[in-house]
Design an enzyme around this catalytic site. Structure first.
Site, PDB file in Angstrom:
ATOM      1  N   THR A  12       0.822  -1.220   0.000  1.00 57.55           N
ATOM      2  CA  THR A  12       0.000   0.000   0.000  1.00 57.55           C
ATOM      3  C   THR A  12       0.854   1.268   0.000  1.00 57.55           C
ATOM      4  N   GLN A  14       4.278   3.798  -1.286  1.00 61.10           N
ATOM      5  CA  GLN A  14       4.716   4.364  -2.577  1.00 61.10           C
ATOM      6  C   GLN A  14       5.373   3.299  -3.461  1.00 61.10           C
ATOM      7  N   ASP A  15       6.437   2.681  -2.954  1.00 64.97           N
ATOM      8  CA  ASP A  15       7.209   1.744  -3.787  1.00 64.97           C
ATOM      9  C   ASP A  15       6.415   0.483  -4.096  1.00 64.97           C
ATOM     10  N   ALA A  89       7.645  -1.008   6.197  1.00 62.71           N
ATOM     11  CA  ALA A  89       8.477  -0.421   7.258  1.00 62.71           C
ATOM     12  C   ALA A  89       7.781   0.777   7.865  1.00 62.71           C
ATOM     13  N   TYR A 102       8.959   0.699  18.445  1.00 61.57           N
ATOM     14  CA  TYR A 102       8.048   0.226  17.395  1.00 61.57           C
ATOM     15  C   TYR A 102       8.795   0.139  16.054  1.00 61.57           C
ATOM     16  N   THR A 134      18.610   1.184   2.773  1.00 60.53           N
ATOM     17  CA  THR A 134      18.470   2.620   2.570  1.00 60.53           C
ATOM     18  C   THR A 134      19.776   3.397   2.686  1.00 60.53           C
ATOM     19  N   GLU A 136      20.074   5.955   4.290  1.00 55.52           N
ATOM     20  CA  GLU A 136      20.172   6.437   5.680  1.00 55.52           C
ATOM     21  C   GLU A 136      21.212   5.648   6.477  1.00 55.52           C
ATOM     22  N   TYR A 158      15.462   4.912  12.949  1.00 56.24           N
ATOM     23  CA  TYR A 158      15.107   4.321  11.654  1.00 56.24           C
ATOM     24  C   TYR A 158      16.346   3.681  11.029  1.00 56.24           C
ATOM     25  N   LYS A 162      17.278  -0.306  10.273  1.00 52.32           N
ATOM     26  CA  LYS A 162      17.575  -0.792   8.919  1.00 52.32           C
ATOM     27  C   LYS A 162      18.989  -1.379   8.839  1.00 52.32           C
ATOM     28  N   HIS A 188      13.865   8.291  -3.052  1.00 52.18           N
ATOM     29  CA  HIS A 188      13.127   8.305  -4.314  1.00 52.18           C
ATOM     30  C   HIS A 188      11.697   8.738  -4.044  1.00 52.18           C
ATOM     31  N   ARG A 193       4.269   9.812  -3.263  1.00 56.47           N
ATOM     32  CA  ARG A 193       5.029   9.924  -2.023  1.00 56.47           C
ATOM     33  C   ARG A 193       4.111  10.386  -0.889  1.00 56.47           C
TER      34      ARG A 193
HETATM   35  P1  NAP Z   1       5.966   4.017   2.564  1.00 56.72           P
HETATM   36  O1  NAP Z   1       5.264   4.746   1.466  1.00 56.72           O
HETATM   37  O2  NAP Z   1       6.027   4.622   3.917  1.00 56.72           O
HETATM   38  O3  NAP Z   1       5.312   2.567   2.676  1.00 56.72           O
HETATM   39  C1  NAP Z   1       5.557   1.724   3.750  1.00 56.72           C
HETATM   40  C2  NAP Z   1       4.645   0.513   3.647  1.00 56.72           C
HETATM   41  O4  NAP Z   1       4.876  -0.340   4.779  1.00 56.72           O
HETATM   42  C3  NAP Z   1       3.136   0.844   3.662  1.00 56.72           C
HETATM   43  O5  NAP Z   1       2.472  -0.052   2.800  1.00 56.72           O
HETATM   44  C4  NAP Z   1       2.754   0.563   5.101  1.00 56.72           C
HETATM   45  O6  NAP Z   1       1.389   0.276   5.285  1.00 56.72           O
HETATM   46  C5  NAP Z   1       3.601  -0.676   5.359  1.00 56.72           C
HETATM   47  N1  NAP Z   1       3.778  -0.994   6.787  1.00 56.72           N
HETATM   48  C6  NAP Z   1       4.198  -0.181   7.765  1.00 56.72           C
HETATM   49  N2  NAP Z   1       4.239  -0.846   8.934  1.00 56.72           N
HETATM   50  C7  NAP Z   1       3.843  -2.108   8.679  1.00 56.72           C
HETATM   51  C8  NAP Z   1       3.654  -3.263   9.462  1.00 56.72           C
HETATM   52  N3  NAP Z   1       3.888  -3.257  10.777  1.00 56.72           N
HETATM   53  N4  NAP Z   1       3.241  -4.409   8.868  1.00 56.72           N
HETATM   54  C9  NAP Z   1       2.969  -4.417   7.535  1.00 56.72           C
HETATM   55  N5  NAP Z   1       3.112  -3.346   6.738  1.00 56.72           N
HETATM   56  C10 NAP Z   1       3.534  -2.208   7.304  1.00 56.72           C
HETATM   57  O7  NAP Z   1       7.474   3.707   2.134  1.00 56.72           O
HETATM   58  P2  NAP Z   1       8.149   3.695   0.678  1.00 56.72           P
HETATM   59  O8  NAP Z   1       8.677   5.056   0.388  1.00 56.72           O
HETATM   60  O9  NAP Z   1       7.267   3.011  -0.274  1.00 56.72           O
HETATM   61  O10 NAP Z   1       9.429   2.787   0.962  1.00 56.72           O
HETATM   62  C11 NAP Z   1       9.389   1.364   0.821  1.00 56.72           C
HETATM   63  C12 NAP Z   1      10.511   0.737   1.626  1.00 56.72           C
HETATM   64  O11 NAP Z   1      11.768   1.243   1.164  1.00 56.72           O
HETATM   65  C13 NAP Z   1      10.491   1.051   3.117  1.00 56.72           C
HETATM   66  O12 NAP Z   1      10.975  -0.080   3.774  1.00 56.72           O
HETATM   67  C14 NAP Z   1      11.461   2.197   3.282  1.00 56.72           C
HETATM   68  O13 NAP Z   1      11.987   2.193   4.589  1.00 56.72           O
HETATM   69  C15 NAP Z   1      12.493   1.850   2.230  1.00 56.72           C
HETATM   70  N6  NAP Z   1      13.205   2.955   1.598  1.00 56.72           N
HETATM   71  C16 NAP Z   1      12.514   4.008   1.081  1.00 56.72           C
HETATM   72  C17 NAP Z   1      13.225   5.002   0.420  1.00 56.72           C
HETATM   73  C18 NAP Z   1      12.513   6.170  -0.209  1.00 56.72           C
HETATM   74  O14 NAP Z   1      13.173   7.170  -0.491  1.00 56.72           O
HETATM   75  N7  NAP Z   1      11.223   6.069  -0.479  1.00 56.72           N
HETATM   76  C19 NAP Z   1      14.624   4.911   0.290  1.00 56.72           C
HETATM   77  C20 NAP Z   1      15.270   3.800   0.814  1.00 56.72           C
HETATM   78  C21 NAP Z   1      14.551   2.819   1.461  1.00 56.72           C
HETATM   79  P3  NAP Z   1       0.294   1.458   5.462  1.00 56.72           P
HETATM   80  O15 NAP Z   1      -0.034   1.921   4.070  1.00 56.72           O
HETATM   81  O16 NAP Z   1      -0.821   0.774   6.128  1.00 56.72           O
HETATM   82  O17 NAP Z   1       0.924   2.531   6.274  1.00 56.72           O
HETATM   83  O1  F7E Z   2      13.575  14.353   4.724  1.00 59.82           O
HETATM   84  C1  F7E Z   2      14.563  17.735   5.734  1.00 59.82           C
HETATM   85  C2  F7E Z   2      14.807  16.612   6.713  1.00 59.82           C
HETATM   86  O2  F7E Z   2      11.617  13.040   5.489  1.00 59.82           O
HETATM   87  C3  F7E Z   2      14.595  14.781   3.862  1.00 59.82           C
HETATM   88  C4  F7E Z   2      12.607   8.040   3.753  1.00 59.82           C
HETATM   89  O3  F7E Z   2      11.971   7.540   2.600  1.00 59.82           O
HETATM   90  O4  F7E Z   2      14.566   8.683   2.509  1.00 59.82           O
HETATM   91  C5  F7E Z   2      13.538   9.172   3.356  1.00 59.82           C
HETATM   92  O5  F7E Z   2      14.088   9.726   4.539  1.00 59.82           O
HETATM   93  C6  F7E Z   2      15.350  15.949   4.467  1.00 59.82           C
HETATM   94  C7  F7E Z   2      15.770  15.745   5.915  1.00 59.82           C
HETATM   95  O6  F7E Z   2      13.327  12.000   3.928  1.00 59.82           O
HETATM   96  C8  F7E Z   2      11.255  19.047   6.431  1.00 59.82           C
HETATM   97  O7  F7E Z   2      15.330  17.106   7.938  1.00 59.82           O
HETATM   98  C9  F7E Z   2      13.242  19.843   6.095  1.00 59.82           C
HETATM   99  O8  F7E Z   2      17.071  16.226   6.094  1.00 59.82           O
HETATM  100  O9  F7E Z   2      11.802  13.662   3.053  1.00 59.82           O
HETATM  101  P1  F7E Z   2      12.467  13.275   4.293  1.00 59.82           P
HETATM  102  P2  F7E Z   2      14.549  11.249   4.655  1.00 59.82           P
HETATM  103  O10 F7E Z   2      14.617  11.578   6.088  1.00 59.82           O
HETATM  104  O11 F7E Z   2      15.755  11.495   3.831  1.00 59.82           O
HETATM  105  C10 F7E Z   2      15.386   7.651   3.078  1.00 59.82           C
HETATM  106  C11 F7E Z   2      16.396   7.213   2.039  1.00 59.82           C
HETATM  107  C12 F7E Z   2      14.597   6.542   3.657  1.00 59.82           C
HETATM  108  O12 F7E Z   2      15.047   5.407   3.681  1.00 59.82           O
HETATM  109  C13 F7E Z   2      13.370   6.910   4.431  1.00 59.82           C
HETATM  110  O13 F7E Z   2      12.493   5.789   4.542  1.00 59.82           O
HETATM  111  O14 F7E Z   2      14.462  17.068   4.484  1.00 59.82           O
HETATM  112  N1  F7E Z   2      13.335  18.482   5.989  1.00 59.82           N
HETATM  113  N2  F7E Z   2      11.989  20.194   6.374  1.00 59.82           N
HETATM  114  C14 F7E Z   2      12.113  17.976   6.190  1.00 59.82           C
HETATM  115  N3  F7E Z   2      11.678  16.700   6.162  1.00 59.82           N
HETATM  116  C15 F7E Z   2      10.356  16.470   6.371  1.00 59.82           C
HETATM  117  N4  F7E Z   2       9.891  15.207   6.315  1.00 59.82           N
HETATM  118  N5  F7E Z   2       9.491  17.500   6.619  1.00 59.82           N
HETATM  119  C16 F7E Z   2       9.888  18.816   6.658  1.00 59.82           C
HETATM  120  O15 F7E Z   2       9.085  19.719   6.885  1.00 59.82           O
END
Ligand code: NAP
Ligand code: F7E
Length: 365
Positions: A12, A14-15, A89, A102, A134, A136, A158, A162, A188, A193
């Site tokens: 459900t 983004q990815d 996640a 959590y 990730t 991160e 986080y 990971k 991404h 998103r």
């Molecule tokens: P997202 O939009 O936050 O989606 C997270 C998904 O995990 C949602 O379907 C959510 O369900 C589900 N989920 C959360 N807790 C759960 C649980 N306890 N049991 C089962 N499902 C659960 O994240 P995303 O951006 O698509 O990212 C996908 C994965 O890649 C994540 O693991 C993230 O940490 C990792 N990642 C993301 C990025 C990025 O930039 N997007 C980069 C590197 C790694 P609900 O819809 O119900 O909330």
């Molecule tokens: O923040 C700054 C914030 O929450 C990016 C996840 O998908 O990518 C994501 O994590 C930057 C940070 O992404 C706001 O402090 C400023 O420096 O969009 P973000 P993230 O923390 O990089 C990684 C690769 C993952 O793995 C994660 O799952 O933006 N920032 N002002 C802000 N960030 C948010 N969220 N909101 C603000 O108002």
């Protein structure tokens, strides 16, 4: 030829939604694990159900949770998939400071729970496993460009959760000869998103402001830099990783870096105006300095971006930039989206949402 079967956790999200689309196009049978929620959480994948003509009986959803071994075991044992993509996640870095236990339970132990099930099934079937690792993980690493050999230095609950899942995936690969890979993906984004990640927050709120629906964008650290790509392309790389003969870990990145401030400036330009900055630190603000599109509901000198302490983290990763030479060579990785194209895609969708709301408001008057 027999259809391949995949399970996607986090379908459900983004990815998960992009990956499901891709696998269905490739003729997979796709099973998604969704968690129970009191409000509907399937908006990103509802169109897959609607599209019965193309999908027929190839797309299924199951209730399960990464916290619940019983549900995971039941689903995986029954389906015996060829591939599992573990995308579920608690993925929000700032929220992980509020919910560290959590976050660790879902992200770290959740991965372990799935790996144990795969291990126990290994004499029945060789299930391939993708772990959503990730950038991160690199956190404060001193190396400017990060690749598969860069040491990790996680800076949030986080990232540490990971880190566990990264290593346990590698460990199960080495100890039990399982096919498990880590995709170390840099940020991404996309029109899908979540609204509380910075890029989508920016495109969503700025398009609302320029349609007269809101006044201000409140933001945190403007100077953090990220390597932002498009989620649609990154999901394809997940699939490609699992098609290799030998399981290996890969970094996926665009190798280009922009600050949050740059992202705001480029978004304003795409919408049709220019922003300039005044003040310092918490008193800094962004105001409209030129308007290119006279239909926008904004005025010259209007203060539209302000800093709010609430959006800062106890510890932020300031500078992330990837190096994805290995993926370029072995997965034929080459990003088609640059930052401008990504923003264009996001602004286009958010503009439609804002315009729709304006029309709804008019109709209700
Ligand atoms: P997202 O939009 O936050 O989606 C997270 C998904 O995990 C949602 O379907 C959510 O369900 C589900 N989920 C959360 N807790 C759960 C649980 N306890 N049991 C089962 N499902 C659960 O994240 P995303 O951006 O698509 O990212 C996908 C994965 O890649 C994540 O693991 C993230 O940490 C990792 N990642 C993301 C990025 C990025 O930039 N997007 C980069 C590197 C790694 P609900 O819809 O119900 O909330
Ligand atoms: O923040 C700054 C914030 O929450 C990016 C996840 O998908 O990518 C994501 O994590 C930057 C940070 O992404 C706001 O402090 C400023 O420096 O969009 P973000 P993230 O923390 O990089 C990684 C690769 C993952 O793995 C994660 O799952 O933006 N920032 N002002 C802000 N960030 C948010 N969220 N909101 C603000 O108002």
């Amino acid at each position: 030829m027999k259809n391949k079967i995949a399970i996607i956790t986090g379908i459900t999200g983004q990815d998960g939604s992009y990956l499901a689309e891709l696998l269905l196009k490739k003729n997979y049978i796709v099973h998604g694990i969704r968690r129970r929620s009191s409000s509907i959480n399937t908006s990103r994948i509802d169109h897959l159900h609607d599209n019965k003509k193309i999908l027929g009986k190839k797309f299924f959803l199951h209730y399960g949770d990464l916290l619940d071994s019983i549900s995971l075991e039941k689903i995986i044992n029954k389906i015996l998939p060829d591939e599992i993509y573990n995308l579920a996640a608690q993925s929000h870095v700032k929220i992980s400071f509020d919910m560290p236990e959590y976050t660790s339970n879902v992200n770290a132990l959740g991965t372990l729970r799935i790996l144990e099930i795969i291990k126990n099934l290994s004499n029945k079937k060789r299930i391939k496993f993708y772990q959503a690792s990730t950038s991160e993980l690199f956190g404060d690493s001193v190396h400017k460009k990060k690749d598969e050999n860069t040491p990790f230095f996680p800076k949030s609950p986080y990232a540490t959760s990971k880190l566990f899942s990264y290593w346990i995936t590698k460990n199960y690969r080495e100890s039990y000869n399982l096919y498990c890979v880590n995709g170390i993906l840099f940020n991404h984004e996309s029109p899908r998103r979540g609204l509380n990640f910075v890029t989508r927050k920016i495109t969503y709120i700025l398009t609302r402001i320029s349609n007269g629906l809101e006044n201000k964008l409140e933001i945190g650290n403007l100077n953090a830099k990220r390597d932002w790509g498009h989620a649609k392309e990154y999901s394809e790389m997940m699939w490609k990783m699992l098609q290799l003969k030998k399981p290996e870990d890969f970094v996926i990145a665009t190798e280009k870096q922009f600050s949050v401030r740059n992202f705001i400036e480029l978004t304003c330009k795409e919408i049709g105006f220019q922003i300039k900055w005044k003040g310092k630190n918490l008193d800094e603000y962004g105001y409209v300095s030129r308007i290119f599109d006279e239909n926008l509901k904004i005025k010259i000198n209007q203060k539209i971006v302000v800093i709010n302490k609430r959006f800062f983290r106890p510890n932020d990763v300031e500078d992330l930039l990837g190096k994805s030479i290995k993926a370029r060579k072995k997965l034929n990785w080459k990003p088609k989206y640059n930052i401008k194209k990504l923003i264009k895609d996001m602004v286009k969708e958010d503009k439609l949402l804002a315009e729709y709301e304006v029309l709804k408001k008019k109709a209700n008057k």
